[in-house]
Write an enzyme that holds these catalytic residues in place. Structure first.
Site, PDB file in Angstrom:
ATOM      1  N   LYS C  82       0.864  -1.193   0.000  1.00 33.72           N
ATOM      2  CA  LYS C  82       0.000   0.000   0.000  1.00 33.72           C
ATOM      3  C   LYS C  82       0.897   1.238   0.000  1.00 33.72           C
ATOM      4  O   LYS C  82       1.931   1.258   0.679  1.00 33.72           O
ATOM      5  CB  LYS C  82      -0.902  -0.026   1.239  1.00 33.72           C
ATOM      6  N   SER C 157      -9.855   1.498   2.485  1.00 37.50           N
ATOM      7  CA  SER C 157      -8.983   2.299   1.651  1.00 37.50           C
ATOM      8  C   SER C 157      -7.891   1.518   0.931  1.00 37.50           C
ATOM      9  O   SER C 157      -7.309   2.027  -0.018  1.00 37.50           O
ATOM     10  CB  SER C 157      -8.324   3.374   2.514  1.00 37.50           C
ATOM     11  N   SER C 181     -10.050  -0.894   6.683  1.00 39.97           N
ATOM     12  CA  SER C 181      -9.434  -0.651   5.371  1.00 39.97           C
ATOM     13  C   SER C 181      -8.666  -1.828   4.782  1.00 39.97           C
ATOM     14  O   SER C 181      -8.238  -1.758   3.635  1.00 39.97           O
ATOM     15  CB  SER C 181      -8.508   0.568   5.437  1.00 39.97           C
TER      16      SER C 181
END
Ligand SMILES: [Mg+2]
Ligand SMILES: [Zn+2]
Lengths: 489, 102, 501
Positions: C82, C157, C181
Site C-alpha cells: 500500500k 482504503s 481498510s
C-alpha cells in the site's frame, strides 16, 4: 531602572522557565543533542516529523526531569504526553509533544538565598522546536523577507518549570531564576547557559493594590535572555501596568515581547488571538509511571543542592567564630562570598581547606576574591596546598599580595606553595628591616603620623601602603599594623 | 435537514482557518451540510450519559516504554534537503513568518 | 478434519518451490509483472510498479538459493505494498497530491521485515487519499476498479492492494486498517484480509491516519498465506512505542488445529444493517463452524452500534493532527505565497482532496475548545463501552462472527457525494479497531449479484491463533468459486448461480 517602591502597589510575578536537558540524544529520537553543529545535520525522520516516523521516549530525559522534580521538592507522578497543535515552521509536526494535565512533577518549592520560598506548580517534559533565522530586512522576524529553518534543536528535551505567582519584586524574580539555574546545574540536568538558550524565561506579571487585594490581569513577557533582562522587564512591566491603572485604564491580558535595546515591553498578541491548541493525548506514546524504587534511585544520584551547600559554609563560619564571635551570623560581605563560592563550585575547596586547619573567614575570602578569578583552575586546586599557602599568610610569612601571586602560579601549575614563594623571592621581610622601614616612613610623613597619633586610625592604611610600596609588597600587613600601634604606644 | 448538533457555517469557516484550509463559498455550504450530517449521526454518542465511564485513548495498557540515551546515526543532510521545496544555506527556506510562535 | 493450512498455498507454495530450486524467483516475478502490464491499465491497482527493482531483487533471491543460502520464508514471492508504507528512495504518496514526488529516506519496519523474509516488492498500490475512504475513489491518482466487476469499487482504503491480489498480480499484499481498510476491500474483492491486534505489527514507517487505530496487515488468496505473512511482519519493534514487547502469536503452525470445542458467537448487531444475501452467507458460515465441532450461539454486543459515531470523531481528530505536518515547509508539495501561513494554506488547499479536508475539519472541530467534551471526550468513553461489550461476549465465546461489509461491492460513484453513506460501509469493521482486537475477513461465497461476500471473524486481543484457526475452517468450508453458497430462502430470490470470476 529603579527597583523597590511601587507607590503602594505590589507586583505579582510567576515565572515559566524552559530548561534544555543535558542528554546525549534528543527526547524522542537518537539524534545527538549538541549545540552549535552545522545546520540540519542532527536530524532523522522522527525529529524532522517525516510521515510514518514515531517517537520513542529517552529514559535519561525522564530521569533528569525526575531529578529536577526531586531537587524542587515536587511530587513525582504518573504522567502522560499530549499533542499541542499549532502551525509554525520551526515545529516539524506542526504539533508539540508536551505534558499537559498529567505532568511528571507537581507541587514543589524553591527556597531563595534570602530565605523566601517560591512555590513550584509543575515541572514537565516537552520537546524543543527548531531554530529560525530571519533573512533580509532587519534580521528580525518583523520585516524579514524570508526565514531559514534548522531542525538540529528540534526535539531536544526541555523541562518547563512553572512557578506559583509568589514573586513580589524584580530582584526576587532574578534571585529565583539564579537559584533555579544553580539547582539545574547541580542536578546535572542542565548547563544553565542562558546565552545559548539552554535556559529561557517567560514572566507573568500583574500588579495589585497591596498584599490583600485580588490578583490583577496578567501579561506574559517573552524573550528574557538574561537575568538582567528578566529583572528589567519585570520592573518595567509592573510600572507600565501601574501607570495604565493609575490613569484610569485597564490592563489587557496580552503576550508581550521584551525589547532589550529599547528597554520596554511591546504587545505581541492579545488574549482574543490566543490559539486553540486542541490538546489531546499523544497516541504514539504511552504513560510514564515511576514507582517508588525508580524515584529513590534517581534521588540517590542527586548531588548536594546550592541551598545545602550554602548552609554548609555558614556552619563552617559559625563554628569558626565567623566575623563576630562564635555562633554569629555571617556578615553581608560573607553572604556574598558564600554565594560566589557556591555559584562557582568552589565550596568543596573551602571545606577541604578549612579542614586542613585554615581559618574559615580567611579561606572563604580568598576563595571568593582570589581563587574565583580563575574558577575553572580553582576547582582543580588541592585543598592541602591551598591551606599551606593560606597558612603562610596567617603566620605572617607572606603578604596578601604575595599570596595572590603564589596562588596564580599554584592554580596554573600546581606544586608546593612554599617552593613557589621562595622561587619568587617572597622570603618574609626580616623583622628589623620592617621596623627600620616603618621608622623611616614615620619620619618622612610627620603630619600624617600626628593625625594617626591623634586617633585617626585610617592613617594606618596610609602607612601600610607606603611600607608595601617601599618593600615591593613583601611586608606583612598585619606586622606593619602591629609595629605602627607599638610606635604610637 | 440540519439537526440539533449541526455545525454552523461560521463554525466550518473557523475550523478551516484553524486547519489552514481555504474554502470557497460553495465549498463552505457543501461542507457545512456534510459535516452537519456526520455530526447529527454522532448525536447518539453526544447524547449518551457516560458520566463515570473512563475514556480510552489507547487500546493498549502499556507504560514506561523507554529508549536508552544512546546516539543513533542521523540522516544525510543532502538527502534531507533534496526533499525540501526550497533550501538556502543548508536550511529550509520559508516565506516570511508574520508573527512569533503562539 | 484438516483445513487448508495443511496444503501449501500459493505464496508459501511459491516460496517453497523457489527455496528448493524448483522454480526461479525471476520467472515468478516476471509473471507477476506481465499480469500487471496486461491488466493494470484497466484496474489501476498500482500507483507505481517497481519492475527493475523487483527483477534485481528476484535475481538476488535466486543467487542466494544457488549459493545454498536461505532467502527466507517468503523467498521470491511478489508482494504489493500500500502506498502509505515508506520505502526508501521510492515514491510514497498516500495517493495524495500533497506527497507527490516525496521519497522517504527510510523503510518502514514491515518493509524491512518483508525484505529479510525474501519477498519481492513489485509496486506501491493505490488507496483512498491518506487511507480516508472505503472505495479507493478518493485517490488523487483516480479510482481502482474491482477485478470481479470493473464498474464496481474494490472497497477501501486499501483497494489497490486487495484488487491486486484478487486480480492475480501478486499473491500477497500489505494494507493498513484503521476502520476496516484491509477487511472491507478484502471482502469486496474476494480475498483474505487480516487486521492484527493493535501493537503486534510495527507502525514505524506507516504514514499515520489515526495513530491509535492504525494497524498494518496482510492480503492473501489463502488463510495460510495471510498467517505466514503475519508471522513475518509481526513482532516487537523498539521504534514503535506502542509495539507489544512480548511474543507475537506464531499462527502458521497452529492453522490446522481446528475449532472443535470452541464457541463461535454470531454477533446480532453486526447482522443488523446487512443485506439479506450477506446475512445468509454469514449464517451459512456459522453452520460451517458448527460442522467443524464448534458451539455456535448468537450473542448481542449492543455497544458495537455506537462504534461508527465514535470512530468518525476519534479517527478524524487524530488525523487532523497527524496531517498538520503537510505544510509545504520540509517535503512534498508547496504552493508559493507571500508569507509562511498563506503558503501553508495554499499548499494544503491545493494538496488535499475533498474527503481529507472533510475529515481534517471534522477532527479539528471535535477537538476544538468548547466541543472536545461533547464529541472527542464522549467518543473516548464510548470506546471504553465497546471494549467492555466485547469483554462480555468473550466470557462465553472464543471468536465472534459477522459480515465484513453490509453489502457487496457497490458501483463506482454511488456513495462518493454522500459521506455518511460511505462511512456506513465500515460499520461492521470499526469496532475491532476501537477495541484494538484482531479480525479477519475470509471469502465466503457470493451475494445475489454474484459478487464476493466476506465473513468476518473477530477475536480478543492477541487472539490471532484462534482467529486463524477459525478462518482456516471457514476457508475450507466456503462454497467453491462460482458457487454462491447455500441459497438462503429468506434472501428474496436475488441469488443467482453466477460465478465470482
Ligand atoms: Mg512549554
Ligand atoms: Zn532525530
Amino acid at each position: 531602572m529603579t527597583g523597590g517602591d511601587l507607590g503602594g502597589w505590589e507586583m505579582v510575578v510567576g515565572l515559566e522557565v524552559h530548561c534544555e536537558l543535558k542528554t546525549a540524544t534528543k527526547l524522542f529520537c537518537g539524534c545527538p543533542n549538541v549545540f552549535g553543529d552545522e545546520p540540519n545535520t542532527n536530524v532523522c525522520p522522527v525529529c524532522l516529523g517525516l510521515p510514518g516516523s514515531l517517537p520513542v521516549l529517552n529514559q535519561q530525559a525522564v530521569e533528569l526531569a525526575m531529578a529536577i522534580g526531586t531537587a524542587l521538592g515536587c511530587e513525582i507522578r504518573p504522567s502522560t504526553f499530549h499533542r499541542k497543535n499549532y502551525f509554525y515552521p520551526d515545529m516539524p509536526k506542526d504539533y508539540q509533544i508536551s505534558q499537559y494535565d498529567e505532568p511528571i512533577n507537581v507541587d514543589g518549592h524553591l527556597e531563595l538565598p534570602d530565605g523566601s520560598v517560591v512555590g513550584i506548580v509543575r515541572a514537565h517534559l516537552e520537546e524543543d522546536t527548531g531554530k529560525t533565522t530571519h533573512a533580509g530586512g532587519t534580521g528580525r522576524i518583523h520585516g524579514s523577507d524570508y526565514s531559514l529553518v534548522d531542525y538540529n534543536r528540534s526535539g531536544v528535551p526541555l523541562v518547563e518549570i512553572v512557578s506559583a505567582p509568589d514573586i513580589r519584586s524584580a530582584a526576587q524574580a532574578r534571585a529565583y531564576a539564579a537559584e533555579l539555574r544553580g539547582v539545574l546545574v547541580a542536578t546535572g540536568a542542565s548547563d544553565g547557559r542562558m546565552e545559548e538558550g539552554s535556559m529561557r524565561v517567560d514572566a507573568n506579571v500583574s500588579v495589585r493594590r497591596g498584599p490583600d487585594a485580588p490578583f490583577g490581569t496578567r501579561c506574559e513577557i517573552k524573550n528574557l535572555n538574561s537575568l538582567r533582562s528578566l529583572a528589567r522587564a519585570v520592573e518595567y512591566e509592573a510600572r507600565r501596568q501601574i501607570e495604565v491603572l493609575e490613569s484610569g485604564g485597564t490592563v489587557a491580558q496580552q503576550t508581550r515581547h521584551w525589547d532589550e535595546d529599547a528597554g520596554r515591553t511591546v504587545t505581541l498578541r492579545s488574549k482574543e488571538e490566543a490559539t486553540d491548541y486542541r490538546y489531546f493525548l499523544e497516541p504514539d506514546l504511552v504513560p510514564v509511571v515511576p514507582d517508588a524504587q525508580w524515584i529513590t534511585a534517581v534521588a540517590d544520584t542527586l548531588g548536594m543542592l546550592p541551598a545545602a551547600r550554602r548552609a554548609r559554609l555558614v556552619d563552617l563560619l559559625r563554628a569558626d567564630g565567623g566575623a563576630g564571635g562564635a555562633g554569629a551570623a555571617p556578615t553581608a560581605a560573607q553572604q556574598d562570598q558564600i554565594a560566589t563560592v557556591v555559584d562557582l563550585g568552589l565550596d568543596d575547596l573551602v571545606v577541604g581547606t578549612v579542614a586542613a586547619g585554615v581559618a574559615a573567614p580567611l579561606t572563604l575570602a580568598r576563595a571568593a576574591n582570589e581563587a574565583a578569578t580563575e574558577p575553572e583552575l580553582a576547582r582543580g586546586l588541592d585543598p592541602v596546598a591551598f591551606a599551606a599557602l593560606l597558612g603562610m599568610e596567617e603566620s605572617g610569612s607572606l603578604s596578601a599580595t604575595q599570596v595572590k601571586s603564589v596562588l596564580a602560579e599554584l592554580m596554573r601549575s600546581g606544586g608546593d606553595p612554599a617552593a613557589i614563594a621562595a622561587a619568587k623571592g617572597f622570603e618574609a621581610l626580616a623583622e628589623d628591616t620592617l621596623v627600620a622601614t616603618v621608622a623611616e616612613l614615620v619620619a618622612a610623613h610627620p603630619d600624617e603620623w600626628q593625625r594617626f597619633c591623634d586617633g585617626d586610625d585610617k592613617l594606618a592604611g596610609f602607612f601600610t601602603g607606603q611600607v608595601m610600596k617601599a618593600t615591593q609588597g613583601k611586608a606583612n600587613g598585619k606586622a606593619v599594623a602591629a609595629e605602627l600601634r607599638r610606635l604610637r604606644g | 435537514m440540519p439537526g440539533r448538533y449541526s455545525i454552523s457555517r461560521d463554525d466550518v469557516a473557523h475550523v478551516a482557518m484553524l486547519a489552514r484550509l481555504e474554502l470557497s463559498d460553495a465549498e463552505l455550504d457543501t461542507y457545512t451540510d456534510q459535516l452537519g450530517a456526520v455530526l447529527d449521526h454522532a448525536a447518539d454518542v453526544a447524547a449518551l450519559d457516560l458520566a463515570g465511564v473512563p475514556p480510552t485513548s489507547h487500546a493498549l495498557a502499556l507504560a514506561n516504554v523507554l529508549r536508552p540515551d544512546e546516539p543513533r546515526p542521523c540522516l544525510d543532510r543532502a538527502e534531507v534537503l533534496a526533499s525540501a521545496p526550497a533550501v538556502e544555506d543548508d536550511r529550509f527556506r520559508v516565506p516570511s513568518i508574520m508573527g512569533e510562535a503562539p | 478434519m484438516s483445513p487448508a493450512g495443511a496444503t501449501p498455498a500459493p505464496a508459501l507454495a511459491l516460496a517453497d518451490a523457489i527455496r528448493s530450486g524448483e522454480r526461479r524467483a525471476v520467472e515468478v516475478v516476471e509473471a507477476s509483472l506481465a499480469a500487471i502490464a496486461e491488466r493494470d491499465g484497466e484496474l489501476h491497482c498500482f500507483n507505481l510498479v517497481l519492475a527493475d527493482q523487483a527483477r534485481a531483487r528476484a535475481a538476488e533471491v535466486d543467487r542466494m538459493v544457488a549459493a545454498g543460502e536461505d532467502p527466507g520464508p517468503l523467498a521470491g514471492v511478489p508482494v504489493a505494498l500500500k502506498d502509505n508504507l515508506c520505502t526508501r528512495g521510492i515514491d510514497t504518496t498516500c495517493s495524495s497530491r500533497i506527497l507527490a514526488g516525496w521519497r522517504p529516506p527510510y523503510d518502514a519496519t514491515v518493509v524491512t521485515r518483508l525484505a529479510r523474509a525474501g519477498a519481492v516488492v513489485v509496486g506501491k498500490t493505490n488507496m483512498d487519499e491518506f487511507a480516508m475512504g472505503s472505495s479507493t475513489e478518493t485517490s488523487a491518482t483516480g479510482p481502482t476498479r474491482n477485478p470481479h466487476d470493473t464498474s464496481r469499487v474494490p472497497g477501501g482504503s486499501s483497494g489497490g492492494s486487495a484488487a491486486a491480489v484478487a486480480a492475480g498480480f501478486a499473491p500477497l499484499a500489505l494494507g493498513s486498517d484503521t476502520g476496516g481498510s484491509i477487511r472491507q476491500p478484502a471482502a469486496l474483492c474476494g480475498v483474505v484480509g487480516m487486521k492484527p491486534t493493535y501493537g503486534t505489527v510495527s507502525r514505524y514507517g506507516l504514514v499515520a491516519f489515526a495513530s491509535s487505530l492504525d494497524q498494518i496487515g496482510p492480503f492473501a488468496t489463502t488463510v495460510a498465506d495471510a498467517a505466514g505473512t503475519f508471522d513475518v511482519i509481526g513482532g516487537h519493534d523498539p521504534a514503535d512505542s506502542t509495539s507489544l514487547d512480548r511474543p507475537t502469536p506464531r499462527v502458521l503452525s497452529v492453522l490446522d488445529e481446528g475449532i472443535a470445542g470452541l464457541t463461535v458467537g454470531v454477533v446480532r448487531e453486526l447482522l443488523d444493517g446487512a443485506d439479506a444475501d450477506v446475512v445468509a452467507r454469514i449464517r451459512a458460515a456459522a453452520e460451517v463452524c458448527a460442522a467443524a465441532g464448534a458451539r455456535v450461539e448468537e450473542v448481542s454486543v449492543p455497544e458495537v452500534a455506537l462504534g461508527l459515531s465514535a470512530y468518525y470523531l476519534i479517527a478524524p481528530a487524530e488525523a487532523s493532527s497527524n496531517l498538520a505536518r503537510y505544510d509545504g515547509v520540509r517535503y512534498g508539495l508547496r504552493v508559493e505565497a507571500p508569507d509562511a501561513a498563506s503558503m501553508n494554506v495554499a499548499t494544503r488547499t491545493a494538496g488535499f482532496g475533498a474527503e481529507v479536508k472533510r475529515r481534517i475539519m471534522l477532527g479539528t472541530y471535535a477537538l476544538s475548545a468548547g466541543y472536545y467534551d461533547a464529541y472527542y471526550g464522549q467518543a473516548l468513553r464510548v470506546r471504553t463501552r465497546i471494549i467492555e461489550g466485547f469483554e462480555r461476549a468473550y466470557r462465553t465465546c472464543d471468536v465472534l462472527l459477522g459480515p465484513t461489509s453490509p453489502t457487496t461491492a457497490f458501483p463506482l460513484g454511488e456513495r462518493l457525494d454522500d459521506p455518511l453513506a460511505m462511512y456506513l460501509s465500515d460499520v461492521c469493521t470499526i469496532p475491532s479497531n476501537l477495541a484494538g482486537h484482531p479480525a479477519i475477513s475470509v471469502p465466503f461465497g457470493t451475494g445475489g449479484d454474484g459478487l464476493p461476500v466476506g465473513a468476518q471473524l473477530l477475536a480478543p486481543a492477541l487472539g490471532e491463533s484462534v482467529l486463524f484457526r477459525a478462518a482456516a475452517v471457514l476457508e475450507a468450508g466456503a462454497p467453491p468459486a462460482g458457487d454462491p453458497g447455500a441459497v438462503d430462502p429468506g434472501a428474496g430470490g436475488a441469488v443467482t448461480g453466477e460465478g465470482a470470476r
